[in-house]
Design an enzyme around this catalytic site. Structure first.
Site, short mmCIF file in Angstrom:
data_model
loop_
_atom_site.label_atom_id
_atom_site.label_comp_id
_atom_site.label_asym_id
_atom_site.label_seq_id
_atom_site.Cartn_x
_atom_site.Cartn_y
_atom_site.Cartn_z
N LYS A 158 0.89 -1.16 0.00
CA LYS A 158 0.00 0.00 0.00
C LYS A 158 0.93 1.21 0.00
CE LYS A 158 -4.26 1.56 2.21
NZ LYS A 158 -5.29 1.23 1.20
C1 LIG Z 1 -6.38 0.36 0.92
C2 LIG Z 1 -6.83 -0.18 -0.38
C3 LIG Z 1 -7.92 -1.07 -0.48
C4 LIG Z 1 -8.77 -1.47 0.69
O1 LIG Z 1 -8.03 -2.16 1.65
P1 LIG Z 1 -8.56 -2.26 3.16
O2 LIG Z 1 -7.46 -2.99 3.85
O3 LIG Z 1 -9.82 -3.00 3.13
O4 LIG Z 1 -8.73 -0.87 3.65
C5 LIG Z 1 -8.21 -1.59 -1.74
N1 LIG Z 1 -7.52 -1.22 -2.83
C6 LIG Z 1 -6.47 -0.36 -2.77
C7 LIG Z 1 -5.75 0.01 -3.99
C8 LIG Z 1 -6.10 0.19 -1.55
O5 LIG Z 1 -5.08 1.03 -1.49
#
Ligand SMILES: *Cc1c(COP(=O)(O)O)cnc(C)c1O
Length: 306
Positions: A158
């Site tokens: 992320k």
């Molecule tokens: C953060 C994110 C999500 C959702 O992830 P969670 O852990 O459920 O918050 C989905 N796709 C992308 C590209 C993200 O950055």
């Protein structure tokens, strides 16, 4: 945005206005940073609980590891710092944003000596796409932008820089009058939203794209667990956008988006064009779980010490 009192920076709680970085911070120039989005909810018993805190702290470290950023904080230290920041700001319910970034020093791409910093901010944040979105669903549009391929960016991290792709898609959708964008992978199959994972239900079977091209969402995992525990038939596989057109229901999941129904895609109604029975039941269970009303999922909650 609503400001709060304190932001955690490298182990210190500093005043909101003093939470500054140097303009030559490496991450600011090249986007090499990783972050988390976490939510803390007010429970029915009056306490506050952070949802899946340890999983988020682990993913922050995993994201750093993927990008070869040396995270000086352990998973437990990150989790404790989040709780300390919530407490210091006296918030019952909030969004939590840890950010790991590379500070100033060397400017080259191969910089190795710059210090890795961690900041944690918290602030009140309601439904990401609005209360109406949670209740009635959103209008979704397939983006002209593709989700990056697995060998251009790393899909399991992320990372901050990766969000350029999301922001371009999100702005394009908004400028065309839609609530959110659907990104396809480079082969043309459904990937995810700008910051949400996607699910669809068709003929009693639930489908979500496999993790190859998407971020491994923690809410995605939550939803998979909840549905499987209820005996719902669920598969992780590739599908095309037109299968969503003819699906019975579809929804987004994410920490920010929670469980947001998808009312239409590319101006085709999904099912009846309003939240379907699986989506509604899922929302009900999800909101009960995060508010501490489901003892069997209590292990996902970390109470904020009072
Ligand atoms: C953060 C994110 C999500 C959702 O992830 P969670 O852990 O459920 O918050 C989905 N796709 C992308 C590209 C993200 O950055």
């Amino acid at each position: 945005m609503t400001t709060t009192d304190k932001i955690w920076m490298d182990g210190e709680l500093v005043d909101w206005d003093d939470a500054q970085v140097h303009v030559l911070s490496h991450s600011l120039h090249y986007g090499l940073g990783v972050f988390e989005g976490i939510r803390c909810y007010r429970c029915d018993d009056g306490s506050s609980a952070v949802f899946r805190l340890d999983d988020h702290a682990r993913r922050l470290r995993d994201s750093a590891h993927i990008l070869s950023l040396d995270c000086p904080w352990s998973q437990d230290e990150i989790a404790t710092a989040c709780l300390d920041t919530i407490k210091a700001n006296g918030l019952k319910e909030c969004y939590i944003r840890p950010l790991l970034y590379l500070g100033e020093g060397e400017m080259g791409l191969a910089a190795t000596s710059n210090k890795v910093h961690l900041s944690i901010a918290v602030w009140p944040w309601g439904a990401y796409l609005g209360d109406d979105a949670i209740k009635n669903g959103i209008r979704l549009k397939t983006s002209s932008l593709q989700r990056y391929t697995v060998n251009s960016f790393m899909t399991k991290a992320k990372a901050t820089g990766q969000y350029i792709n999301s922001i371009l898609a999100s702005r394009e959708a908004a400028n065309s009058g839609y609530d959110e964008a659907l990104l396809l992978d480079v082969d043309g199959f459904v990937a995810e939203g700008c910051g949400e994972n996607l699910f669809m239900a068709r003929g009693g079977r639930v489908k979500t794209p496999n993790i190859a091209t998407v971020l491994e969402g923690i809410t995605r995992d939550t939803v998979i667990t909840l549905l499987r525990d209820q005996g719902v038939d669920l598969v992780e596989e590739r599908f095309t956008r037109d299968e969503i057109y003819i699906a019975d229901e579809a929804w987004f999941t994410g920490t920010a988006a929670e469980i947001t129904p998808i009312a239409s895609l590319d101006d085709r109604k999904v099912g009846p064009g309003k939240p379907g029975p699986i989506t509604k039941a899922l929302q009900e269970t999800f909101f009960a779980v995060i508010r501490g009303k489901q003892p069997s999922y209590e292990h996902w909650l970390t109470r904020v010490p009072s």
